[in-house]
Design a protein around this motif. Structure first.
Motif, PDB file in Angstrom:
ATOM      1  N   GLU A   5       0.859  -1.188   0.000  1.00 17.45           N
ATOM      2  CA  GLU A   5       0.000   0.000   0.000  1.00 17.45           C
ATOM      3  C   GLU A   5       0.889   1.229   0.000  1.00 17.45           C
ATOM      4  O   GLU A   5       1.765   1.381   0.865  1.00 17.45           O
ATOM      5  N   SER A  64      -7.870   1.552  -2.134  1.00 19.52           N
ATOM      6  CA  SER A  64      -7.408   1.237  -0.782  1.00 19.52           C
ATOM      7  C   SER A  64      -7.069  -0.244  -0.671  1.00 19.52           C
ATOM      8  O   SER A  64      -7.475  -1.064  -1.504  1.00 19.52           O
ATOM      9  N   LYS A  65      -6.351  -0.580   0.384  1.00 21.26           N
ATOM     10  CA  LYS A  65      -6.045  -1.991   0.629  1.00 21.26           C
ATOM     11  C   LYS A  65      -7.333  -2.764   0.881  1.00 21.26           C
ATOM     12  O   LYS A  65      -7.466  -3.925   0.465  1.00 21.26           O
TER      13      LYS A  65
END
Length: 286
Positions: A5, A64-65
């Motif tokens: 990330e 996003s993760k």
């Protein structure tokens, strides 16, 4: 595979994925190439720009993760070893050439409802027109999503389509398919369980989907392969018939004969073989 990330997105290392081969092989219709070589698409009500930044390295921008783990990991079939798939199919001189040309092609795991409607639209239609019709449907009936300064539109659920008239839906340029799309939406709204197909055998699943108007063998097999990940499915269209006839010397035209031939030759990897061969034949003809 390693996932990192970073500020502005997610980087995925050691993943075999060619963007053009994946997004332009005829399995999906909502991904478009950008001038920088990246692709932007909409899936599961999310927008994503994805680019290749090195050999076997991908950059998923502005995500996003959480979304990577919840959506994109499965959508891009990242848990599957495509090197092992290629190795399992190796040994056929025709398919070896097709795999080399289609290297990095991954079979997406699309939303069943969107995939169903998309391939109803695909009947007797060309890819640019399919893309335009789907975009029209999304702009008119989907929800807007802002992403990187632009507005995109989600694919509308069956509840947004079920109450439309055929005349109104035809404004999207879907033609005679409007009737089938509306009937499919009403069936799903009234209890036709698309998720139940995941647990069915290939034959049960095909019969289930063919209960929907506008879904024949080819459309059903496309949905089974591109939404449900049933890799025994082998969609047969004019390109695939040409492959079987010209490259494999297969002379029968009966779908049951074709399925027996495909099962014997490719087994559970038939869907992968189909995609490599389809892309190979189409690219040679272009």
């Amino acid at each position: 595979m390693k996932v990192e990330e970073v500020h502005g997105g997610i980087i995925v290392y050691d993943i075999d994925m060619d963007l053009k081969n994946t997004f332009e092989c005829g399995q999906c219709f909502r991904w478009n190439a950008e001038p920088d070589g990246s692709y932007t698409g909409v899936a599961f009500e999310k927008v994503l720009n994805i680019s290749k930044i090195g050999d076997r390295v991908l950059y998923l921008k502005e995500t996003s993760k959480h979304d990577f783990e919840a959506i994109w990991y499965n959508y891009f079939d990242m848990g599957n070893d495509y090197d092992a798939v290629a190795k399992a199919l190796k040994g056929d001189r025709v398919l070896d050439r097709a795999i080399e040309m289609g290297k990095g092609l991954r079979i997406l795991r699309q939303d069943p409802w969107e995939c169903l409607v998309s391939f109803i639209i695909s009947a007797n239609n060309r890819i640019p027109q399919i893309k335009r019709v789907i975009e029209n449907i999304c702009r008119l009936y989907g929800n807007p999503v802002d992403y990187m300064g632009s507005t995109y539109y989600t694919f509308p659920g069956p509840d947004r389509i079920a109450n439309l008239s055929e005349k109104v839906l035809r404004e999207t340029k879907c033609g005679f398919r409007a009737k089938y799309i509306i009937e499919a939406a009403r069936m799903v709204q009234n209890g036709f369980d698309l998720n139940s197909v995941y647990e069915m055998s290939i034959n049960e699943a095909r019969l289930k989907l063919k209960e929907i108007p506008g879904v024949g063998d080819k459309v059903a097999d496309c949905i089974l392969l591109f939404a449900y990940g049933k890799t025994q499915a082998f969609p047969v269209d004019v390109w695939i018939k040409r492959v079987l006839t010209d490259l494999y010397g297969f002379s029968k035209n009966n779908i049951d004969d074709i399925r027996r031939f495909v099962k014997e030759k490719f087994g559970d990897y038939a869907g992968y073989a189909q995609q490599y061969l389809f892309y190979y034949m189409r690219e040679k003809a272009m």
